[in-house]
Design a protein around this motif. Structure first.
Motif, short mmCIF file in Angstrom:
data_model
loop_
_atom_site.label_atom_id
_atom_site.label_comp_id
_atom_site.label_asym_id
_atom_site.label_seq_id
_atom_site.Cartn_x
_atom_site.Cartn_y
_atom_site.Cartn_z
N ALA A 1 0.85 -1.19 0.00
CA ALA A 1 0.00 0.00 0.00
C ALA A 1 0.88 1.24 0.00
N MET A 2 0.44 2.27 -0.68
CA MET A 2 1.23 3.48 -0.81
C MET A 2 1.61 4.09 0.54
N ASP A 3 0.72 3.98 1.52
CA ASP A 3 0.99 4.60 2.82
C ASP A 3 1.56 3.61 3.84
N ALA A 4 1.97 2.43 3.41
CA ALA A 4 2.46 1.41 4.34
C ALA A 4 3.59 1.92 5.24
N PRO A 5 4.60 2.63 4.70
CA PRO A 5 5.67 3.09 5.59
C PRO A 5 5.18 3.94 6.75
N LEU A 6 4.06 4.64 6.56
CA LEU A 6 3.52 5.48 7.63
C LEU A 6 2.94 4.65 8.77
N HIS A 7 2.60 3.38 8.49
CA HIS A 7 1.96 2.53 9.49
C HIS A 7 2.92 1.54 10.15
N LEU A 8 4.17 1.58 9.76
CA LEU A 8 5.16 0.70 10.39
C LEU A 8 5.47 1.20 11.80
N PRO A 9 5.84 0.30 12.70
CA PRO A 9 6.29 0.75 14.02
C PRO A 9 7.48 1.70 13.85
N LYS A 10 7.58 2.69 14.71
CA LYS A 10 8.58 3.74 14.54
C LYS A 10 10.00 3.31 14.88
N GLY A 11 10.16 2.26 15.67
CA GLY A 11 11.52 1.85 16.02
C GLY A 11 12.06 2.75 17.11
N PRO A 12 13.36 2.86 17.24
CA PRO A 12 14.35 2.30 16.32
C PRO A 12 14.56 0.81 16.55
N PHE A 13 14.98 0.13 15.48
CA PHE A 13 15.19 -1.31 15.51
C PHE A 13 16.67 -1.63 15.38
N SER A 14 17.07 -2.69 16.04
CA SER A 14 18.45 -3.19 15.92
C SER A 14 18.65 -3.91 14.60
N GLY A 15 17.58 -4.51 14.10
CA GLY A 15 17.63 -5.22 12.83
C GLY A 15 16.31 -5.12 12.11
N ILE A 16 16.39 -5.07 10.78
CA ILE A 16 15.21 -5.11 9.94
C ILE A 16 15.45 -6.19 8.90
N LEU A 17 14.47 -7.05 8.70
CA LEU A 17 14.56 -8.16 7.76
C LEU A 17 13.59 -7.94 6.62
N LEU A 18 14.10 -8.01 5.40
CA LEU A 18 13.28 -7.89 4.20
C LEU A 18 13.71 -9.00 3.25
N CYS A 19 13.11 -10.16 3.42
CA CYS A 19 13.54 -11.35 2.68
C CYS A 19 12.41 -11.88 1.80
N TYR A 20 12.70 -11.99 0.53
CA TYR A 20 11.78 -12.53 -0.48
C TYR A 20 10.50 -11.71 -0.58
N PHE A 21 10.66 -10.43 -0.42
CA PHE A 21 9.60 -9.46 -0.66
C PHE A 21 10.26 -8.24 -1.27
N VAL A 22 9.85 -7.87 -2.45
CA VAL A 22 10.46 -6.75 -3.15
C VAL A 22 9.42 -5.64 -3.28
N HIS A 23 9.71 -4.53 -2.64
CA HIS A 23 8.91 -3.32 -2.80
C HIS A 23 9.86 -2.15 -2.59
N ARG A 24 10.30 -1.60 -3.69
CA ARG A 24 11.35 -0.59 -3.67
C ARG A 24 11.01 0.65 -2.85
N PRO A 25 9.78 1.20 -2.93
CA PRO A 25 9.48 2.37 -2.09
C PRO A 25 9.61 2.06 -0.59
N LEU A 26 9.23 0.87 -0.20
CA LEU A 26 9.37 0.47 1.20
C LEU A 26 10.84 0.39 1.59
N LEU A 27 11.66 -0.23 0.75
CA LEU A 27 13.09 -0.35 1.03
C LEU A 27 13.71 1.03 1.27
N ARG A 28 13.32 2.01 0.48
CA ARG A 28 13.89 3.35 0.62
C ARG A 28 13.51 4.02 1.94
N ALA A 29 12.45 3.56 2.59
CA ALA A 29 11.99 4.18 3.83
C ALA A 29 12.56 3.53 5.09
#
Length: 185
Positions: free
Chosen positions: A83-111
């Protein structure tokens, strides 16, 4: 959504090992909370939970989330990451690690850089376009050749690999780029 993920996760019993990047670089993620994006049935979250690190697993499939409900140390968030606004709904963190495996969404990666704490790592892995061609598929859900060599904004590349790993895959490990101090006269 390229598959019927609800049906897949309803029937699937998770027995696969974590992604290579999680097995190889997960031990370098510092203590603290981890964010697992498009986490499915939690195969990549398990090593962190086993070390006592809390994990927030984000997944759009209710079937997957239902199977994971009640897992100690695991918080669940139902969210469509495309969803276009998905980054706005993610937990704010900060996180020690973030995992993005076998899911490709370039706008999300940039955020994602904004969600990492200093010293934290972003671990990314997925199939490449070469694998898509090998399978006779065309889809935006594959990483381009050498695409992961370019870090998302605010991050720097720490490790990278691309090639045949039981399919053509790529992985990258990113960390926060050090802040530049202004030069003093």
């Amino acid at each position: 959504m390229p598959r019927d993920w609800e049906a897949l996760w309803r029937e699937w019993e998770e027995t696969r090992p974590p992604a290579f990047v999680v097995r190889a670089y997960g031990p370098f993620v510092p203590e603290g909370p981890v964010l697992d994006l498009a986490g499915g049935l939690g195969r990549n979250a398990r090593p962190f939970l086993g070390r006592g690190q809390p994990v927030v697993l984000v997944e759009r499939s209710r079937a997957a989330l239902e199977k994971l409900r009640g897992t100690p140390g695991l918080s669940l968030l139902e969210l469509d990451l495309e969803a276009m606004d998905a980054p706005l709904h993610l937990p704010k963190g900060p996180f020690s690690g973030i995992l993005l495996c076998y899911f490709v969404h370039r706008p999300l990666l940039r955020a994602l850089g904004a969600l990492l704490k200093p010293g934290g790592l972003l671990l990314v892995e997925g199939f490449t376009e070469k694998e898509a061609r090998r399978r006779g598929r065309e889809s935006p859900y594959y990483w381009g050749t050498h695409e992961l060599l370019t870090p998302p904004p605010g991050l720097r590349l720490r490790a990278y690999g691309e090639g045949w790993m039981e399919g053509y895959r790529a992985f990258a490990v990113y960390e926060l780029a050090p802040r530049r101090r202004p030069l003093r006269p």
